[in-house]
Scaffold this active site. Structure first.
Site, short mmCIF file in Angstrom:
data_model
loop_
_atom_site.label_atom_id
_atom_site.label_comp_id
_atom_site.label_asym_id
_atom_site.label_seq_id
_atom_site.Cartn_x
_atom_site.Cartn_y
_atom_site.Cartn_z
N TYR B 172 25.95 83.46 -40.06
CA TYR B 172 26.50 83.70 -41.41
C TYR B 172 27.00 85.13 -41.52
O TYR B 172 28.14 85.38 -41.93
CB TYR B 172 25.41 83.43 -42.47
CG TYR B 172 25.88 83.72 -43.89
CD1 TYR B 172 26.36 82.70 -44.69
CD2 TYR B 172 25.85 85.02 -44.41
CE1 TYR B 172 26.81 82.96 -45.98
CE2 TYR B 172 26.31 85.28 -45.69
CZ TYR B 172 26.78 84.25 -46.47
OH TYR B 172 27.23 84.52 -47.74
N GLU B 215 24.15 95.65 -55.37
CA GLU B 215 23.32 94.43 -55.51
C GLU B 215 22.79 94.38 -56.93
O GLU B 215 22.24 95.35 -57.43
CB GLU B 215 22.19 94.48 -54.48
CG GLU B 215 21.07 93.47 -54.67
CD GLU B 215 21.53 92.01 -54.58
OE1 GLU B 215 22.19 91.65 -53.61
OE2 GLU B 215 21.22 91.24 -55.53
N ASP B 249 23.88 96.83 -59.83
CA ASP B 249 24.85 96.35 -60.81
C ASP B 249 26.28 96.42 -60.27
O ASP B 249 26.79 97.46 -59.88
CB ASP B 249 24.76 97.19 -62.09
CG ASP B 249 24.97 96.28 -63.29
OD1 ASP B 249 25.48 95.16 -63.10
OD2 ASP B 249 24.61 96.70 -64.40
N CYS B 250 26.92 95.28 -60.29
CA CYS B 250 28.18 95.13 -59.58
C CYS B 250 29.42 95.42 -60.43
O CYS B 250 30.23 96.27 -60.09
CB CYS B 250 28.23 93.70 -59.03
SG CYS B 250 29.74 93.30 -58.21
N ASP B 270 29.45 88.87 -50.87
CA ASP B 270 28.35 87.97 -50.49
C ASP B 270 27.63 87.48 -51.75
O ASP B 270 26.48 87.09 -51.71
CB ASP B 270 27.38 88.75 -49.59
CG ASP B 270 26.32 87.86 -48.97
OD1 ASP B 270 26.63 86.70 -48.65
OD2 ASP B 270 25.18 88.32 -48.82
N GLU B 347 24.85 71.99 -43.03
CA GLU B 347 26.20 71.52 -43.34
C GLU B 347 27.15 72.64 -42.93
O GLU B 347 26.77 73.81 -42.92
CB GLU B 347 26.37 71.19 -44.82
CG GLU B 347 26.24 72.37 -45.77
CD GLU B 347 26.18 71.95 -47.25
OE1 GLU B 347 26.89 71.03 -47.67
OE2 GLU B 347 25.38 72.58 -47.99
#
EC number: 2.5.1.22
Lengths: 357, 357
Positions: B172, B215, B249-250, B270, B347
Site C-alpha cells: 500500500y 494528520e 488538522d488538515c 492518504d 480485494e
C-alpha cells in the site's frame, strides 16, 4: 432456481435484555406469525413466519447477546427488508438506552445460487468471492475441474473446491520459480503439474535448454488453454515446442528418469499443497507427497534447486510436519521458505526452496 | 460471554424433495422438539429445539434447494454436531439417490465473540479475518480507532470499521508513493493523513528536503506508534525530525499554504477512500474530497505529482465518478491509475497519480 438469503444482525449489550417483548410489535406490524420456543433455560427464542417465505429467528441470550437472523427469497422486496432491519436496530438502541457495545449487520449469505461464491480459505475461514459465472466445468478421473470468473481476479481455476490459480496470480508463478533470483537460460527444467500453463509460459521466456512438464490431467490443460490465457498465453496450444514438451502422468515418468539417471537443474513441483492433515502416516496425500519428493530429489542435479508451494502461512502445524519430512529423505537436503501474497488466495502462502546438502 | 455459532449446509437437487419426512427421524433421535411452520406455499419449514440451546432450521424449497441451519453455543459438543450434520448429509444423499448437484457446508458464522472477525470488503463481500485480539481501541472526535491482531497480517488499523492498513501492507505504502518510480531526495513533500506513519517512514529514507505531514487525529498516531511498529518503525516517536514535521488538522493548514503560495513537489493524500455513494452532491465525504483536492492542486508544483488511493477495483461507478470530479477542478489535471494487491484488503485496490496539465 430460488435463492435463499440470510441476513444476520447482532447486538451486544451490558443489559440482560428484559426488553424483548417491546420488539415483538415490529414483527406483528409486519403480519408475521409468531412461535415462542421452549429452550430449557437457554434464553429467549422466537420465530416469525411472514409473507413470501420470510422467516425470522430472534434469540436473546442470557449474557447480553441478541441475534436476529432473517431468511428471505431473492425476489423479495429488499428495501422493505432493510426497513425492517433498520426498525429493529432503532428500537433496540432505544430500548437498551445506549448500553450497546456492538451492532453488526453482515452481508447476506446466499444459498441456492447458480454460481457458488463461497470458497473458504485453506485455514478454514468463510470467504465470499466476487464470482459471477462458471466458464468451464469437467470431471476427470482424479478431480472436479472448474474455471470460475471473478470480476477482479479474472478467471480462477478451482480443483476439487480449492482455489488453485487466477489470471491475476503472476505472483504465484514468480514465487514458485524462485522469485526472480534464478536464471533458467540453458537449463534442464522439470515441471510437475502446472496444468494452467503459467510456469511453462514464464520459464519458456528465459530460453531454457529443455522443459519437461508432466501433468496428470489433460482435461485441466484443455480448460486452461481456453479460459486462462492471461496466465498461459498460447503456450498450451501446442504440447511440444522448440524447448518444451508436455507429457501425461507423473509418477511413472519420474521412475523412468530415476532409472535412466536423468538430472534436472530445476524441478518445480506445482502438484498439490502440503496436506492439512497432521497424521502423515494415515493420509494418502502425505504418502503421495513423500513419493514425489523422494523421486524428485533423485533426479535433481547436486547444484540444482527444487521449488514447491507449501500451504497457508496460518497452518503452521502442517508446515512444520512437512519440514520434518524433508529431514527424512534418502538424500539429505536443506530448505528455505518465503511468505508470498497471491492475490486470489485471500491468505498469505508459504513457498519452499529445497536443495541437496 | 457466550458465542452463538451458525453452521449452514445446503443441497441442490433435481428432485423436488418429497423425501423430507425421512430426515425428521434424525432430529427425533437427538430428542429435539419439532415445530412445523405454515409457509403459505413457500416450501416446507420446520424448526427443532434441542439440548444446550441447539436450534435447527430445515427448509425444503420448491425448486430443489434444501437448507439446514444449525445454531449452537460455543461450549456445545462440536464433534457431536459434526456427526449430526454428517448423518443429515448421508441420509439426504441416500434419499435423493445421487440426484444432487451441490452439497455445501460453510464454516461456522460466529456471533457474540469478544473479537469481531467479520470485516466486509469495500465492495460488500462477507469476509472472515484471522483476527485473534484487540490491541488498541479509542474514540476520537472523528472516528472509532481500533488496532486488531491478525495471525498472518500482523496488527491491522481499522478506522470506523474499515480495514485501513496492516503491518503486512508495505505494498500500500509503495503504491501511494508512486510504486518505486519516484525520487524523493531533496524534494518538498506534503502528506495528508497517514497517521499510521508508513508513508512518513518510507519517504524519510529517501532524504527529502522537508516532509510536512498533516494528520487530523493524534489518537491514531498514538495507537500506531505503539502497535504498528513494523509499519512506522520509530518515526512517530518524535513528531519533528531533521527533515519532517507532523502537525494537526488538515484543511486550515492547506488554506494557509494556499494563501502563502507554498508549493510541494509531491502531495500524498492518504486521508480517505473514494466514497462509495454515487450521489456526489449529497454526500459530505464527496464534498470533503473535492475541497481537499482543490486546495491540494493549488499548492502542487507545476511539475509535481499528487498520489492518492481510490477504492476497490470492483466499485467502478464510484471510481468513474471520482475521475469525472478530476475533470472539474479549477486547475486542469491529467491522471493515471494502477491496480494493486494490498495483502490485508482481500480485494484489489485502485491508486491514482494526478498531475497538472
Amino acid at each position: 432456481c430460488e435463492l435463499l438469503q440470510l441476513f444476520t444482525l447482532h447486538f451486544m449489550t451490558f443489559d440482560s435484555a428484559s426488553t424483548v417483548p417491546d420488539l415483538l410489535s415490529i414483527f406483528h406490524e409486519q403480519e408475521m406469525t409468531e412461535t415462542v420456543h421452549e429452550t430449557n433455560g437457554h434464553g429467549y427464542l422466537a420465530t416469525f413466519v411472514g409473507k413470501n417465505g420470510r422467516f425470522v429467528i430472534l434469540r436473546v441470550h442470557s449474557h447480553g447477546l441478541v441475534t436476529i437472523d432473517l431468511q428471505c427469497y431473492e425476489e423479495d422486496n429488499i428495501s422493505q427488508l432493510d426497513n425492517l432491519l433498520n426498525a429493529l436496530e432503532t428500537k433496540l438502541k432505544a430500548l437498551l438506552n445506549g448500553n450497546i457495545t456492538r451492532i453488526k449487520r453482515l452481508p447476506a449469505l446466499i444459498r441456492g445460487a447458480k454460481v457458488d461464491r463461497y470458497w473458504p480459505t485453506a485455514d478454514g475461514r468463510l470467504i465470499e468471492y466476487d464470482i459471477d459465472g462458471v466458464v468451464y466445468e469437467e470431471d476427470s478421473a482424479y478431480q472436479n475441474i472448474k474455471i470460475l470468473h471473478s470480476q477482479q481476479f479474472g478467471n480462477i481455476l478451482v480443483l476439487n473446491g480449492d482455489v488453485n490459480l487466477a489470471e491475476s496470480d503472476l505472483a504465484y508463478t514468480q514465487a514458485i520459480m524462485g522469485s526472480g533470483k534464478e536464471d533458467y537460460a540453458g537449463k534442464e527444467v522439470l515441471i510437475l503439474g502446472g496444468g494452467d500453463g503459467g510456469i511453462l509460459a514464464e520459464v519458456v521466456k528465459q530460453k531454457p535448454k529443455m522443459i519437461t512438464m508432466v501433468e496428470i490431467s489433460f482435461i485441466v490443460i484443455d480448460g486452461c488453454k481456453m479460459h486462462m490465457r492471461k496466465t498461459c498465453g498460447d503456450i498450451l496450444d501446442n504440447l511440444k515446442g522448440d524447448c518444451y514438451q508436455v507429457i501425461e502422468d507423473c509418477v511413472p515418468v519420474l521412475k523412468k528418469y530415476v532409472k535412466e539417471g536423468r538430472m534436472f537443474d530445476y524441478i518445480i513441483n506445482d502438484l498439490t499443497a502440503v496436506p492439512i492433515s497432521t497424521e502423515p502416516e494415515e493420509d494418502s496425500t502425505w504418502e503421495f507427497l513423500r513419493l514425489i519428493l523422494d523421486l524428485s530429489i533423485k533426479v535433481l542435479h547436486p547444484s540444482g534447486k527444487y521449488f514447491t508451494q507449501g500451504n497457508s502461512v496460518n497452518l503452521s502445524e502442517a508446515l512444520t510436519l512437512y519440514e520434518e519430512q524433508l529431514g527424512k529423505l534418502s538424500c539429505p537436503v536443506d530448505f528455505s521458505k518465503e511468505v508470498v501474497c497471491v492475490p486470489s488466495y485471500l491468505e498469505l502462502w508459504v513457498f519452499y526452496t529445497i536443495w541437496k546438502k
